[in-house]
Design an enzyme around this catalytic site. Structure first.
Site, short mmCIF file in Angstrom:
data_model
loop_
_atom_site.label_atom_id
_atom_site.label_comp_id
_atom_site.label_asym_id
_atom_site.label_seq_id
_atom_site.Cartn_x
_atom_site.Cartn_y
_atom_site.Cartn_z
CB CYS A 121 -8.24 -9.00 6.71
SG CYS A 121 -6.98 -7.80 6.27
CG HIS A 263 -9.08 -11.38 3.44
ND1 HIS A 263 -9.58 -10.13 3.13
CD2 HIS A 263 -7.77 -11.19 3.78
CE1 HIS A 263 -8.62 -9.23 3.30
NE2 HIS A 263 -7.52 -9.85 3.69
CG ASN A 293 -6.18 -6.83 1.72
OD1 ASN A 293 -7.24 -6.64 2.30
ND2 ASN A 293 -5.18 -7.51 2.26
#
Ligand code: UT7
Length: 336
Positions: A121, A263, A293
């Protein structure tokens, strides 16, 4: 007083942004029919209502292509003007060749360097930092940086802890050279990794340590495994530290920041980071509700959405921050 260019020949700036979300939505209600979960739990614990799923035959490189085209158009350059392509992903079209080369072909770019970056990520922030260095040193002028994922292929839809979180998306940025008197510039990049806790979030099979076999499939080791609660703690700590590190390095306070683009892993993580850094949520770009996500794609997608709807304006100070498997983490502080 901050020294322009940080001692390098040039300064870099964002020339254009783009993003793409696949059409198909997987809602919380859809998930209720697949695993033992419910809409209320997912919304309260994560802030997510739906995530996107690439169609069969729609690959990471296709998502990247759509986002890249938008970024190039906004930057007012063509694929032929690119000097380098960096693509952050943990869900490449295949292990070899890298997806950046597939994207290069699909874009019709020249025979420029094209490379994938694997930092989960944090991948986009890592990729962005590499591009920034190539621009600063004057080696390259226009660099395409993409975060693209088709994560649904790596998610076990029997595992309610992970399947509620992840989705597919791509975001892109064209990074280029800032003029001497340009207000827009990338001011700093800070990156970290802590391999000591790399077991918190893993995709066990498919690498040389555990190649595919019937046993792998029987034990469902081709899917991501996560220690969610542990990751949560590290996510808050590492993203908050990264923001503070960026502010300190640039001798700035939180008040001087117009937007934080974190994020998008869990709304509660984002809120905790904002609180830790004394940044009001009104200054945080939150796009998790309808995309979940999307790993390396969350930061460039959220950035692009905020640029396109006018939240982010030229001249504003922005922090991008991310964490991911590794555990990797980092931040970029820039004037957009
Ligand atoms: O990009 C990095 C990738 N990973 C992450 O960012 C993950 C970070 N972690 C998280 O986002 C959260 O830890 C989760 C969303 C994964 C879990 O939320 P939580 O508030 O930490 O829940 P928990 O693990 O503490 O579980 C609380 C309860 C448990 O039940 P009991 O033991 O209290 O009876 C779980 O079994 O919630 C249960 N639970 C669920 N219930 C309904 C766990 N998942 C679900 C679910 N639906 N999907």
């Amino acid at each position: 007083m901050k020294k322009k260019n940080n001692g390098f020949i040039y300064c870099s700036k964002i020339l254009g942004t783009g993003s793409y979300l696949p059409e198909k939505k997987l809602t919380n209600v859809d998930l209720e029919r697949i695993v033992d979960t419910n809409d209320q739990w997912i919304v309260e614990r994560t802030g997510i209502r739906s995530r996107r799923m690439a169609a069969p035959g729609e690959y990471t490189s296709d998502l990247a292509l759509a986002a890249a085209k938008q970024a190039l158009s906004q930057a007012q350059i063509s694929a032929q003007d690119l000097d380098m392509i960096i693509l952050a992903t943990v869900s490449p079209d295949q292990v070899m060749p890298n997806t950046a080369c597939v994207l290069q072909k699909k874009l019709g770019a020249r025979d420029i360097m094209a490379v994938d970056v694997s930092a989960a990520c944090t991948g986009f922030v890592y990729a962005f930092s590499i591009a920034d260095q190539f621009v600063r040193t004057g080696v390259y002028k226009n660099i395409l940086v993409v975060g693209a994922e088709v994560l649904h292929q790596y998610v076990n839809y029997k595992d309610r802890e992970t399947c509620i979180l992840f989705g597919d998306a791509a975001g892109a940025v064209v990074l280029g050279r800032a003029d001497e008197n340009d207000a827009s510039e990338v001011m700093s990049v800070h990156l970290h990794a802590d391999g000591e806790i790399s077991d918190l979030f893993v995709l066990p099979a498919g690498g040389s340590a555990l190649p595919f076999s019937q046993e792998v499939l029987d034990q469902e080791l081709q899917y991501v495994k996560m220690k969610g609660r542990e990751i949560f703690k590290h996510a808050v700590r590492t993203m908050a530290n990264s923001c503070e590190e960026a502010l300190q390095h640039n001798n700035m306070t939180a008040e001087q920041i117009s937007w934080v683009v974190p994020h998008q892993a869990n709304l509660r993580i984002i809120e905790a980071v904002a609180k830790h850094c004394s940044i009001p949520m009104e200054k945080v770009v939150v796009e998790i509700e309808e995309m979940g996500n999307t790993s390396a794609a969350t930061v460039p997608v959220a950035l692009d959405k905020a640029v396109r709807d006018g939240r982010i304006q030229r001249g504003q100070n922005i922090i991008l921050t991310a964490f991911g498997a590794g555990i990797t983490s980092g931040s970029v502080l820039l004037t957009y």
